[in-house]
Design an enzyme around this catalytic site. Structure first.
Site, PDB file in Angstrom:
ATOM      1  N   LYS A   1      -9.569 -11.082  -0.810  1.00 41.68           N
ATOM      2  CA  LYS A   1      -8.455 -11.313  -1.723  1.00 41.68           C
ATOM      3  C   LYS A   1      -7.134 -10.841  -1.118  1.00 41.68           C
ATOM      4  CE  LYS A   1      -7.425 -11.126  -6.626  1.00 41.68           C
ATOM      5  NZ  LYS A   1      -6.808 -12.426  -6.550  1.00 41.68           N
TER       6      LYS A   1
ATOM      7  N   GLY B   1      -7.912  -3.406   1.860  1.00 44.93           N
ATOM      8  CA  GLY B   1      -8.654  -3.731   3.079  1.00 44.93           C
ATOM      9  C   GLY B   1      -8.145  -5.000   3.744  1.00 44.93           C
ATOM     10  N   CYS B   2      -7.803  -5.985   2.928  1.00 47.47           N
ATOM     11  CA  CYS B   2      -7.324  -7.261   3.465  1.00 47.47           C
ATOM     12  C   CYS B   2      -5.933  -7.102   4.080  1.00 47.47           C
ATOM     13  CB  CYS B   2      -7.332  -8.321   2.369  1.00 47.47           C
ATOM     14  SG  CYS B   2      -8.986  -8.576   1.675  1.00 47.47           S
ATOM     15  N   THR B   3      -5.122  -6.242   3.489  1.00 45.32           N
ATOM     16  CA  THR B   3      -3.791  -5.969   4.031  1.00 45.32           C
ATOM     17  C   THR B   3      -3.916  -5.269   5.386  1.00 45.32           C
ATOM     18  OG1 THR B   3      -2.843  -5.854   1.816  1.00 45.32           O
ATOM     19  CG2 THR B   3      -1.609  -4.769   3.590  1.00 45.32           C
TER      20      THR B   3
ATOM     21  N   GLY C   1      -5.310  -7.856   8.002  1.00 45.25           N
ATOM     22  CA  GLY C   1      -4.258  -8.807   8.380  1.00 45.25           C
ATOM     23  C   GLY C   1      -3.201  -8.153   9.250  1.00 45.25           C
TER      24      GLY C   1
END
Length: 158
Positions: free
Chosen positions: A39, A44-46, A49
């Site tokens: 998401k 974690g995704c930030t 990325g």
């Protein structure tokens, strides 16, 4: 569907940030890293990325394109990309076409409830369109460095 290592990755076209459409076959001649994240704008995704963003020059030097994919809509992807200053496209895969090709939709548990979601996964496609490497159930710390090392080694062996 499950793609085996060394096998061709099925072609796809998908909507991406910057009002673009990414078509895998148009990237032949370059290696492609496709990373799937659950998401946009979550911790974690930030972090993941940001790690890809910070290593983009090294990926460029290894003849490797980076693509991020989640089921978020284009507006959420655009906002995520702008806020984090990502220097690569993010694909909106609301209909799960790309997720299905790579078999990353898994049953997950959160707060005791089960739901279907993206298993954090990364795939390295060689310059001829074959699957060269895959990482499933990814833990973010150190992951991008591992993918970069694989991309560099693959590029050096061409």
């Amino acid at each position: 569907m499950h793609i085996e290592l060394g096998q061709p990755v099925p072609d796809f076209s998908a909507s991406a940030t910057g009002d673009t459409t990414i078509t895998l076959s148009e990237l032949r001649g370059k290696q492609v890293v496709i990373y799937f994240y659950p998401k946009a704008s979550t911790p974690g995704c930030t972090t993941e990325g940001g790690d890809f963003r910070d290593h983009k020059k090294a990926f460029d030097n290894a003849n490797t394109v980076i693509l991020g994919v989640s089921r978020d809509g284009l507006r959420a992807q655009e906002n995520f990309k702008a806020k984090q200053d990502f220097n690569f496209p993010l694909i909106s895969d609301k209909d799960e076409t790309v997720c299905t090709i790579f078999d990353v939709i898994k049953l997950k548990k959160m707060y005791g409830k089960e739901h279907l979601g993206i298993e954090r996964s990364t795939f390295l496609i060689d310059a001829t369109g074959n699957l060269a490497n895959e990482w499933r159930g990814v833990k973010v710390p150190g992951h991008v460095e591992e993918v970069l090392a694989a991309a560099e080694a693959l590029n050096a062996s061409r």
